[in-house]
Write a protein that holds these residues in place. Sequence first.
Motif, PDB file in Angstrom:
ATOM      1  N   PRO A   1       0.812  -1.345  -0.071  1.00  0.00           N
ATOM      2  CA  PRO A   1       0.019   0.070  -0.300  1.00  0.00           C
ATOM      3  C   PRO A   1       0.935   1.223   0.141  1.00  0.00           C
ATOM      4  O   PRO A   1       1.875   1.326   0.520  1.00  0.00           O
ATOM      5  CB  PRO A   1      -0.745  -0.062   1.325  1.00  0.00           C
ATOM      6  CG  PRO A   1       0.056  -1.088   2.224  1.00  0.00           C
ATOM      7  CD  PRO A   1       0.670  -1.867   1.085  1.00  0.00           C
ATOM      8  N   ASP A   2       0.364   2.335  -0.860  1.00  0.00           N
ATOM      9  CA  ASP A   2       1.276   3.431  -0.690  1.00  0.00           C
ATOM     10  C   ASP A   2       0.079   4.641  -1.390  1.00  0.00           C
ATOM     11  O   ASP A   2      -0.976   4.285  -1.547  1.00  0.00           O
ATOM     12  CB  ASP A   2       2.337   3.237  -1.852  1.00  0.00           C
ATOM     13  CG  ASP A   2       3.437   4.503  -1.520  1.00  0.00           C
ATOM     14  OD1 ASP A   2       3.186   5.415  -0.654  1.00  0.00           O
ATOM     15  OD2 ASP A   2       4.615   3.929  -1.990  1.00  0.00           O
ATOM     16  N   THR A   3       0.635   5.768  -1.669  1.00  0.00           N
ATOM     17  CA  THR A   3      -0.103   7.073  -1.883  1.00  0.00           C
ATOM     18  C   THR A   3      -0.060   7.472  -3.261  1.00  0.00           C
ATOM     19  O   THR A   3      -0.578   8.435  -3.792  1.00  0.00           O
ATOM     20  CB  THR A   3       0.030   8.069  -0.791  1.00  0.00           C
ATOM     21  OG1 THR A   3       1.382   8.403  -0.889  1.00  0.00           O
ATOM     22  CG2 THR A   3      -0.265   7.637   0.530  1.00  0.00           C
ATOM     23  N   GLU A   4       1.152   6.868  -3.936  1.00  0.00           N
ATOM     24  CA  GLU A   4       1.441   7.525  -5.252  1.00  0.00           C
ATOM     25  C   GLU A   4       1.970   6.413  -6.248  1.00  0.00           C
ATOM     26  O   GLU A   4       2.831   5.632  -5.616  1.00  0.00           O
ATOM     27  CB  GLU A   4       2.158   8.643  -5.198  1.00  0.00           C
ATOM     28  CG  GLU A   4       2.443   9.183  -6.727  1.00  0.00           C
ATOM     29  CD  GLU A   4       3.253  10.358  -6.690  1.00  0.00           C
ATOM     30  OE1 GLU A   4       2.830  11.442  -7.303  1.00  0.00           O
ATOM     31  OE2 GLU A   4       4.441  10.705  -5.979  1.00  0.00           O
ATOM     32  N   PHE A   5       1.665   6.167  -7.310  1.00  0.00           N
ATOM     33  CA  PHE A   5       1.992   5.141  -8.414  1.00  0.00           C
ATOM     34  C   PHE A   5       2.284   5.594  -9.706  1.00  0.00           C
ATOM     35  O   PHE A   5       1.237   6.646 -10.134  1.00  0.00           O
ATOM     36  CB  PHE A   5       1.271   3.863  -8.430  1.00  0.00           C
ATOM     37  CG  PHE A   5       0.946   3.446  -7.028  1.00  0.00           C
ATOM     38  CD1 PHE A   5       1.498   2.205  -6.584  1.00  0.00           C
ATOM     39  CD2 PHE A   5      -0.157   4.100  -6.289  1.00  0.00           C
ATOM     40  CE1 PHE A   5       1.271   1.958  -5.282  1.00  0.00           C
ATOM     41  CE2 PHE A   5      -0.325   3.178  -5.011  1.00  0.00           C
ATOM     42  CZ  PHE A   5       0.437   2.206  -4.617  1.00  0.00           C
ATOM     43  N   TRP A   6       3.108   5.217 -10.587  1.00  0.00           N
ATOM     44  CA  TRP A   6       3.468   5.725 -11.763  1.00  0.00           C
ATOM     45  C   TRP A   6       3.270   4.387 -12.874  1.00  0.00           C
ATOM     46  O   TRP A   6       4.068   3.304 -12.500  1.00  0.00           O
ATOM     47  CB  TRP A   6       4.731   6.250 -12.140  1.00  0.00           C
ATOM     48  CG  TRP A   6       4.720   7.656 -11.395  1.00  0.00           C
ATOM     49  CD1 TRP A   6       5.273   8.019 -10.368  1.00  0.00           C
ATOM     50  CD2 TRP A   6       4.314   8.911 -11.898  1.00  0.00           C
ATOM     51  NE1 TRP A   6       5.043   9.424 -10.039  1.00  0.00           N
ATOM     52  CE2 TRP A   6       4.279  10.038 -11.127  1.00  0.00           C
ATOM     53  CE3 TRP A   6       3.773   9.294 -13.207  1.00  0.00           C
ATOM     54  CZ2 TRP A   6       4.132  11.248 -11.526  1.00  0.00           C
ATOM     55  CZ3 TRP A   6       3.227  10.467 -13.541  1.00  0.00           C
ATOM     56  CH2 TRP A   6       3.373  11.464 -12.577  1.00  0.00           C
ATOM     57  N   PHE A   7       2.787   4.350 -14.025  1.00  0.00           N
ATOM     58  CA  PHE A   7       2.627   3.387 -14.777  1.00  0.00           C
ATOM     59  C   PHE A   7       2.821   3.619 -16.382  1.00  0.00           C
ATOM     60  O   PHE A   7       1.777   3.730 -16.906  1.00  0.00           O
ATOM     61  CB  PHE A   7       1.265   2.432 -14.673  1.00  0.00           C
ATOM     62  CG  PHE A   7       0.887   1.982 -13.430  1.00  0.00           C
ATOM     63  CD1 PHE A   7       1.458   0.812 -12.777  1.00  0.00           C
ATOM     64  CD2 PHE A   7       0.267   2.684 -12.335  1.00  0.00           C
ATOM     65  CE1 PHE A   7       1.265   0.294 -11.862  1.00  0.00           C
ATOM     66  CE2 PHE A   7      -0.117   2.178 -11.167  1.00  0.00           C
ATOM     67  CZ  PHE A   7       0.410   0.943 -10.733  1.00  0.00           C
ATOM     68  N   PRO A   8       4.019   3.984 -16.685  1.00  0.00           N
ATOM     69  CA  PRO A   8       4.305   4.154 -18.235  1.00  0.00           C
ATOM     70  C   PRO A   8       4.313   2.810 -18.939  1.00  0.00           C
ATOM     71  O   PRO A   8       4.526   1.832 -18.353  1.00  0.00           O
ATOM     72  CB  PRO A   8       5.743   4.678 -18.345  1.00  0.00           C
ATOM     73  CG  PRO A   8       6.288   4.145 -17.048  1.00  0.00           C
ATOM     74  CD  PRO A   8       5.180   4.145 -15.993  1.00  0.00           C
ATOM     75  N   GLY A   9       3.334   2.646 -19.980  1.00  0.00           N
ATOM     76  CA  GLY A   9       3.274   1.497 -20.612  1.00  0.00           C
ATOM     77  C   GLY A   9       1.745   1.070 -20.869  1.00  0.00           C
ATOM     78  O   GLY A   9       1.702  -0.049 -21.586  1.00  0.00           O
ATOM     79  N   ALA A  10       0.814   1.804 -20.234  1.00  0.00           N
ATOM     80  CA  ALA A  10      -0.582   1.277 -20.195  1.00  0.00           C
ATOM     81  C   ALA A  10      -1.086   1.770 -21.646  1.00  0.00           C
ATOM     82  O   ALA A  10      -0.511   2.545 -22.411  1.00  0.00           O
ATOM     83  CB  ALA A  10      -1.351   2.070 -19.348  1.00  0.00           C
ATOM     84  N   SER A  11      -2.208   1.606 -22.141  1.00  0.00           N
ATOM     85  CA  SER A  11      -2.803   1.778 -23.311  1.00  0.00           C
ATOM     86  C   SER A  11      -4.502   1.696 -23.234  1.00  0.00           C
ATOM     87  O   SER A  11      -5.044   1.274 -22.384  1.00  0.00           O
ATOM     88  CB  SER A  11      -2.350   1.026 -24.352  1.00  0.00           C
ATOM     89  OG  SER A  11      -2.866   1.038 -25.693  1.00  0.00           O
ATOM     90  N   THR A  12      -4.923   2.849 -24.180  1.00  0.00           N
ATOM     91  CA  THR A  12      -6.251   2.538 -24.635  1.00  0.00           C
ATOM     92  C   THR A  12      -6.583   2.235 -26.053  1.00  0.00           C
ATOM     93  O   THR A  12      -7.739   2.551 -26.546  1.00  0.00           O
ATOM     94  CB  THR A  12      -7.012   4.067 -24.028  1.00  0.00           C
ATOM     95  OG1 THR A  12      -6.284   5.089 -24.872  1.00  0.00           O
ATOM     96  CG2 THR A  12      -6.929   4.364 -22.696  1.00  0.00           C
ATOM     97  N   ALA A  13      -5.556   1.723 -26.540  1.00  0.00           N
ATOM     98  CA  ALA A  13      -5.656   1.417 -28.155  1.00  0.00           C
ATOM     99  C   ALA A  13      -6.826   0.385 -28.080  1.00  0.00           C
ATOM    100  O   ALA A  13      -7.048  -0.571 -27.387  1.00  0.00           O
ATOM    101  CB  ALA A  13      -4.384   0.966 -28.411  1.00  0.00           C
ATOM    102  N   ALA A  14      -7.450   0.501 -29.724  1.00  0.00           N
ATOM    103  CA  ALA A  14      -8.380  -0.845 -29.634  1.00  0.00           C
ATOM    104  C   ALA A  14      -8.221  -2.131 -29.382  1.00  0.00           C
ATOM    105  O   ALA A  14      -8.923  -2.988 -28.985  1.00  0.00           O
ATOM    106  CB  ALA A  14      -9.016  -0.442 -31.162  1.00  0.00           C
ATOM    107  N   SER A  15      -6.682  -2.452 -29.516  1.00  0.00           N
ATOM    108  CA  SER A  15      -6.223  -3.813 -29.350  1.00  0.00           C
ATOM    109  C   SER A  15      -5.996  -4.237 -27.887  1.00  0.00           C
ATOM    110  O   SER A  15      -5.992  -5.278 -27.867  1.00  0.00           O
ATOM    111  CB  SER A  15      -4.973  -4.167 -30.337  1.00  0.00           C
ATOM    112  OG  SER A  15      -3.986  -3.258 -29.936  1.00  0.00           O
TER     113      SER A  15
END
Length: 517
Positions: free
Chosen positions: A179-193
């Motif tokens: 558990p924490d209060t801040e997170f970073w996720f480079p590499g996610a996507s909302t592309a159709a695939s």
Amino acid sequence: MKRTTLSLIAGTAALAAVTGFATMNSPAGSEESTARTAAQLPVERSSRLCPAPSNSDLADTVYTSFTPVTKGTDEQGKVRLAAADGQSPENSTGEGGKGEGGKGGGKAGGKTGGTSAGAPTLNPKEPGTPVADDTSGAETPALTGTATGRFAPGWTVQQTTEVAAGAGRGLLGTACGLPDTEFWFPGASTAASRTDYVHLTNPDDSAAVVDVELYGKGGVLKSTVGDGITVKPHASEPILLSTLTEADEKDLTVHVSVRSGRVAAGVLALDGQRGGDWLAPTTDPAARLVLPGIPKDATDVTLVAFAPGEADADLKVRLASPSGLITPAGHEAVHLKAGMTTAVDLGDLTRGEAGSLVLTSGEGEGAVPVVAALRVLRGKSGKQETAFVPATAPVDTRASVAGNDAKGTVLSLTALGTSATVRVTASAGSEGGTATTKQYTLKAGATENVALPVPDGLKGTYALTVERLSGGQVYASRTLERTYEGVPAFTVQTLPDDRGTVAVPRADQDLSVLQKR
């Protein structure tokens, strides 16, 4: 000195050991450092939160709980895992989520004793020996867990899921988060695939309020839906990223910030053609990042990076190969515009050798903090599988990873600065076997996929514990590999330090501080 003052001192030391950290400033004029006035003691309580593993009816998930042996721990202690179903912990069974309905709280009977159907039972007998349980289907819940006493220092839980078909088919794995209060996720996507969810799990008795921000190649994506998301006590919320924005973005950076309370967060990234995996949070923004353990047979590697501040960043890109640090031809540097996600296709970066990516964005006042992750593909077109390697923290003292098989397990180690000596222990098996240990010397600037020790007489799965004995910084990751109908399925977990001990001020130094004040 008054008895109440002595009690306060003892209470401070106990609190530090329970929470896993302690800070005490030396009095003005003191010549002794914090390290000399504090003792390293094992933590007395650890938390882990596991997201719901899959929304597929074809999913089979194995959980493995492991605590390495730590000197100085109490003989007492226990591990508790319960379903994150919105129930308070007092209403659950308190022993690994096992209710009256049998294994996992009763798969056939639904909730029993406050836990959801499909929750695993993980009650270890002693540190140094992992314990495993499995569940199946789409109803397996998220889990909240604690380990106390001798089971707390270095406690880890691995969640590994096999999905036979559909979006995200293949092998998905994650180490249950903190558990924490801040997170970073480079590499996610909302592309159709892609079908990506950010999972938010709240371990506490009060609700958490969370903001989810998305950053694409043009900057922040407008959305009000991601503001002020409420996560109920002891509950988990999976949020489909495409519901937060109408933008079709192939590469995104997700920023999770908690207004009140705390959560664990992870991104489940599912691809309709290339499998999927869990994207774990990166280490905090920094001017130097290490992304360890790129599979040597990776057919395509994509770097996704983001500069969260107001300044642009120029990343120097180097590959820690088996022979040392080299600069990839054609990818010597990457320019990041502040607040905008940048993706760079590095191709078959490792070219058949073990490798880790090292990124630097300047030194001193010119350094710019950044976050980054790698999206990695194995296999040929039509039979490819996806996994992620986020930037991670080094193994300062010790780190463990559970759920390893006799075959298909790769441990990757990287030393930076100077050469380093490490010790790797393969634990006893979850169903039998004897632990074994091996020592390695790592070349400075190099990455090595080491020949693993395997427990004698291994039955079941085992855990690997990496200890840095001397030398430079050590970074580590573990890859699990399987093959399904010609598809090279895999998942990668990084090994940051387990923070199994905490610096607790010595009582005599505390007394002197209070006397001088």
